[in-house]
Design an enzyme around this catalytic site. Structure first.
Site, mmCIF file in Angstrom:
data_model
loop_
_atom_site.group_PDB
_atom_site.id
_atom_site.type_symbol
_atom_site.label_atom_id
_atom_site.label_comp_id
_atom_site.label_asym_id
_atom_site.label_seq_id
_atom_site.Cartn_x
_atom_site.Cartn_y
_atom_site.Cartn_z
ATOM 1 N N ASP A 120 -7.074 1.691 1.103
ATOM 2 C CA ASP A 120 -7.548 0.581 1.671
ATOM 3 C C ASP A 120 -8.770 0.417 2.475
ATOM 4 O O ASP A 120 -8.341 0.227 3.613
ATOM 5 C CB ASP A 120 -6.301 -0.122 2.085
ATOM 6 C CG ASP A 120 -5.189 -0.274 0.901
ATOM 7 O OD1 ASP A 120 -5.350 0.036 -0.273
ATOM 8 O OD2 ASP A 120 -3.842 -0.712 1.410
ATOM 9 N N GLU A 132 3.787 7.534 -0.412
ATOM 10 C CA GLU A 132 3.778 8.340 0.741
ATOM 11 C C GLU A 132 5.153 8.797 1.178
ATOM 12 O O GLU A 132 5.233 9.907 1.747
ATOM 13 C CB GLU A 132 2.866 7.603 1.860
ATOM 14 C CG GLU A 132 1.543 7.424 1.936
ATOM 15 C CD GLU A 132 1.212 6.366 0.897
ATOM 16 O OE1 GLU A 132 2.045 5.495 0.743
ATOM 17 O OE2 GLU A 132 0.136 6.207 0.530
ATOM 18 N N ASP A 192 0.766 3.797 -6.630
ATOM 19 C CA ASP A 192 0.480 3.555 -5.235
ATOM 20 C C ASP A 192 1.691 3.722 -4.297
ATOM 21 O O ASP A 192 2.668 3.919 -4.828
ATOM 22 C CB ASP A 192 0.115 2.012 -5.173
ATOM 23 C CG ASP A 192 -0.835 1.530 -4.250
ATOM 24 O OD1 ASP A 192 -1.029 2.468 -3.211
ATOM 25 O OD2 ASP A 192 -1.733 0.599 -4.021
#
Ligand SMILES: *[C@@H]1O[C@H](CO)[C@@H](O)[C@H](O)[C@H]1NC(C)=O
Length: 982
Positions: A637, A560, A557
């Site tokens: 999300d 980025e 997760d």
């Protein structure tokens, strides 16, 4: 066709009204717009939009780029030359080396670099150590094949003066017409122009120029430093060229302005798709303002967008700069290989085909404008003509999705967080107690001690091995989160090694970069560094990451990367990576390098210590072109709200046509508490996501399906059993995706590229090549569903065989317990009908074949099957059958379409007892009435054995339901050759 009775209909509309009222009172949570740039706040985007405005509003606009004819060379499928950019009012010409490569596959590639930067003949500001070249390593990460240069490509001698023409592609049906002045390329197929580059003259390569600061004393108040006039065009606005600030962060931009931009036109194409991922419709919208249109371009700049909004071109977590254009019976595409921040403007224009026809029969064209902050101008052009040709060619370049382990396409249960190992074991037992199948339970960020990855919280997870053992008893798995931010705290062995081995991302001054994320102060592993990847690999060894067992897999997760105090919640653009590339240059690839390192680590873990090479499973949030090779993605999300459920379908469809089909959205919605109805509908939709995981935020109430209460729990369980029953069809679709790049769930345009009316449809989906057509309910209170049938074919309700006929809209009853699911005539698909706790326990279960007869009376389908976990399939350890039903002989046959390898025999032996236990023929001919037998003949050692009779039941047509027949236990092997005559 209409079979809802009136009272149910009225009830449905009352519910709809009620739900509109609900929406009005639901508190809206929305993204903080001020945290993310608009085009206007992003210097290079603003400049290039202004450039486009100037070009479009100036009637005699001429692009200043020229291909110098004397430099053009064509050799062995590659054209080279020098493009020059002429600056207004000066004689300065900027040299931009051009290369056009024609690939054997029919894909062409246009690459433009800048000589001065290439040669390093530039100076950087602020004493920066950054590399001087334009970033040229995106291909190293994204491209894995399809680059064999065409031997057949040849110059067309008929080229007009001032142009060069190259014939290439299959049967030399493709042609590139390269215009020299101004420079531009038109791509033709069968003599017709399909794609035009720089036809509108929006190409812009921002060449390097020194910032000339006027001597201190000469600068008067209110006057700014300026660039030497010889290096800049008259009237150019320099205000966004240098240091740029946003939200309290300043980007030092040591290389100055360096954007690349180009217009790409699709003449005659009404629709474009792709440039995932965005929360909007599959068919992309126009972006230059106007009614119902966006006013900002689609943006690709991977970041952690908290509470992202619906129907928006805002950037999300991943970037795939691949676009397809669609018109009747033709698909083309482009892949803009650039890893920097990118914006894409889309506009459409309609011109009438014949000036006398006054708009009747006008054709719509789509114009796009691609703008990247840095890097090469590098664009691949695909000429189709089918959607699969384009997606397949893109997949050849960037790789096909990995064939995943079977468990990973089953049902996943996640939550932030299952708080102790006992909690995990308890949830596991409760699933069993309520007879709800699931394969994987997940651990979010609370399991490690103090958010230090590769550790376990000693109080809450004292015995992780026992926990994994309990899961393994029913062939279940654990997935644990591991993120790229490493807690900056003394005596944490991981951060100590990261620092001592010098493997972290650096700041602009070349020191270790420090920022904030879940653990507080953190550093980030730089997976562009081969040494960092080697180190990362070692961390997952069972003896290093203690407490992990073979049934533990990984979730990446925040890659980025998400940086809570960074600009736009990510890393500063002037940070430095391995090789001194600026973060700006490679930002969108960052997530993929981390995903790749974890994939390699899991591969090595089993190879080195276990010799049992199971396929890795790694979920990622951030991605780029090529990430499909590494594992699944999810849409990040989302919220427990109906619009998010609705948006998930076009978003997942978009991933599928973008070469990354192993995609899903959080079932139930991450933020907030779903109503029971929403939760139930979400499971029904999730049963059609290739990646099917329920997930919830830490502040939400527990919502495991067994907690929902009746009738919800049972309805959810039915949706899960539907998914499990169809796993053989899903797995077959994954196999197809892994060998051809074909999407796993498919939008209407992909299946029916000749049906213009269906090009924008994105709320229903086909599952692989099975002919199964689903349209999950995504609106509150909805009790019927209208499905669009594109072709003149019979469709049958999956559950009760109600018969429909296309083309057109049909209405299907959809009370809460129904999933609108149809079967298109002409297909055969496999199923396994015995309910089990997990997919692993289905390994030796028998199969059901569903034969769906349509207008022609013939049907066809495939089954791909292997052990679902190892790489043995690469040595032939698999079963691949084609089933064919022919009306003329009323016979169903099974034929082998696999290629035998050294492990084939062994696998067939192992699967010998696995049989087809049932054959259902839907839409069976009326003539079968009264028949009680079918005859089966099996192939034994290559010869047909004498046939035997088996029982058959026939059910005649009734109340709009199709006739059907069933043969129970024909006694044939799933891996064998046989035929059944009805
Ligand atoms: C991961 O990256 C390495 C290094 O670039 C590359 O060799 C490898 O093929 C990648 N793995 C996959 C599965 O793409």
């Amino acid at each position: 066709m209409e079979w809802l009775n009136g009272s149910r209909r009225r009830w449905a509309s009352l519910l709809t009204l009620f739900c509109v009222l609900c929406l009005l009172v639901t508190p809206a949570v929305t993204v903080k717009h001020e945290n993310f740039k608009t085009c206007d706040q992003s210097g290079f985007c603003k400049r290039n939009r202004a450039y486009a405005d100037a070009a479009i509003s100036t009637s005699k606009w001429q692009s200043p780029y020229t291909l110098d004819s004397s430099t053009v060379k064509f050799e062995k499928g590659v054209l080279t030359g020098m493009v020059t950019k002429k600056l207004v009012n000066t004689d300065t010409k900027i040299r931009l080396p051009l290369k056009i490569t024609f690939h054997e596959s029919g894909t062409a590639r246009v690459t433009i670099d800048e000589e001065k930067r290439q040669k390093g003949e530039i100076e950087l500001r602020h004493g920066s150590k950054a590399r001087k070249e334009r970033y040229n390593e995106a291909e190293k990460w994204a491209i894995v094949g399809g680059t064999a240069v065409s031997t057949g490509a040849a110059l067309n001698k008929d080229a007009e003066k001032g142009s060069t023409r190259v014939m290439y592609g299959p049967g030399s049906k493709f042609e590139a017409v390269i215009k020299h002045a101004p420079f531009g390329v038109q791509f033709k197929r069968d003599g017709e122009t399909q794609v035009k580059l720089n036809d509108r003259g929006l190409m812009n390569v921002e060449h390097w120029r020194p910032k000339v600061d006027k001597p201190e004393k000469e600068v008067k108040e209110g006057e700014e430093a300026v660039v030497a006039e010889s290096d800049k065009d008259a009237g150019e606005d320099e205000s966004t060229w240098w240091d740029e600030s946003f939200g309290g962060n300043t980007d030092s931009k040591p290389k100055g302005p360096e954007a690349v931009a180009m217009d790409v036109q699709f003449p005659g194409y009404q629709h474009v798709y792709g440039v995932a991922s965005h929360a909007g419709p599959l068919a992309l919208k126009e972006t230059r303002g106007g009614d119902g249109k966006y006013s900002d371009p689609y943006r690709l700049y991977n970041t952690d967008v908290f509470e992202y909004e619906m129907d928006s071109p805002m950037t999300l977590y991943g970037a795939i700069p691949f676009m397809q254009a669609q018109k009747k019976d033709s698909t083309v595409g482009v892949f803009w290989l650039n890893a920097a921040e990118t914006w894409i403007d889309i506009t459409k224009s309609t011109s009438s085909a014949n000036p006398l026809s006054l708009g009747i029969g006008g054709t719509t064209s789509t114009e796009t404008h691609w703008i990247s902050e840095a890097g090469l101008l590098d664009v691949f052009v695909f000429l189709g003509p089918t959607p699969q040709d384009v997606i397949g060619a893109y997949g050849e370049l960037t790789g096909f999705t990995q064939l995943p382990q079977q468990f990973s396409i089953a049902h996943h249960q996640c939550r932030w967080n299952y708080v102790t190992d006992e909690d995990v074991k308890d949830v596991d037992r409760k699933f069993d107690k309520s007879k709800i199948p699931y394969d994987v339970i997940w651990l979010d960020i609370e399991y490690p001690e103090g958010k230090k990855y590769f550790t376990w919280d000693p109080l809450n997870f004292p015995d992780p091995i026992a926990m994994q053992k309990q899961l393994d008893d029913h062939e279940r798995k654990l997935v644990a989160i591991i993120d790229p931010h490493i807690k900056n705290e003394g005596n944490y062995h991981i951060v100590d090694e990261l620092k001592s081995k010098d493997l972290a991302i650096k700041n602009k001054d070349g020191n270790i970069y420090e920022g904030w994320c879940w653990p507080g102060s953190s550093h980030w592993v730089d997976c562009f560094n081969p040494k960092a990847r080697e180190w990362w690999k070692s961390l997952f060894r069972y003896d290093k990451f203690k407490g992990t067992a073979k049934n533990m897999f990984v979730w990446n997760d925040m890659n980025e990367p998400s940086v809570f105090n960074g600009p736009e919640t990510t890393g500063p653009k002037d940070n430095l990576h391995h090789g001194n590339w600026e973060h700006r240059d490679l930002h969108n690839i960052n997530g993929m390098t981390f995903h790749n390192a974890t994939y390699d680590a899991l591969l090595a873990r089993d190879k080195e210590e276990d010799k049992h090479n199971v396929r890795p499973f790694v979920l990622t949030r951030s991605f780029y072109s090529g990430s499909q090779r590494l594992g699944a993605m999810w849409t990040g999300d989302n919220q427990a709200a109906w619009p998010h459920l609705e948006a998930s379908i076009p978003m997942v469809l978009s991933m599928g046509i973008s070469g990354y089909p192993f995609a899903g959205a959080d079932v139930g919605g991450f933020f907030g508490n779903p109503s029971k109805e929403l939760l139930t509908r979400w499971y029904q939709a999730g049963a059609f996501y290739p990646f099917f995981r329920a997930h919830a935020h830490i502040d939400t109430r527990r919502r495991e399906p067994y907690l929902a209460g009746e009738p919800y729990t049972e309805i959810i369980a039915q949706a899960l059993r539907l998914r499990y029953g169809l796993l053989p069809a899903w797995y077959t679709a994954f196999h197809e995706a892994s060998t051809t790049g074909a999407p796993i769930i498919r939008p209407n345009y992909y299946v029916h590229p000749g049906d213009e009316k269906g090009f924008a449809i994105d709320d229903q989906l086909y599952l692989g090549s099975t002919g199964l057509l689903a349209k999950p309910v995504v609106k509150e209170g909805q009790e019927e569903q209208v499905i669009y049938l594109a072709d003149k074919e019979k469709y049958f309700d999956y559950f009760d065989f109600w018969q429909y006929e296309g083309p057109g809209m049909v209405s299907v009853a959809a009370p809460l317990e129904n999933i609108p699911l149809l079967m298109q005539g002409g297909h055969i698909f496999p199923r396994r009908d015995r309910p089990r706790r997990s997919s692993g326990l289905m390994r030796f279960d028998p199969f059901t074949l569903v034969v769906v007869l349509g207008n022609s009376g013939d049907a066809e389908g495939t089954l791909y099957l292997d052990d679902g976990e190892s790489f043995d399939y690469q040595s032939g350890s698999y079963i691949h059958r084609r089933f064919k039903y022919q009306a003329a002989t009323a016979t169903l046959t099974s034929e082998d379409v696999g290629t035998a390898g050294k492990m084939t025999k062994e696998y067939l032996k192992k699967m010998e007892k696995v049989r087809v236990e049932k054959v259902i023929v839907v839409g069976a001919p009326d003539g079968w009435k009264g028949k009680k037998e079918a005859s089966v003949s099996e192939e034994m050692a290559g010869k047909s054995a004498p046939s035997r009779k088996v029982e058959m039941e026939f059910h005649a047509k009734a109340d709009g339901k199709a006739a059907w027949a069933v043969v129970r236990d024909p006694g044939v092997q799933v891996g064998g050759g046989w035929n059944i005559a009805f």
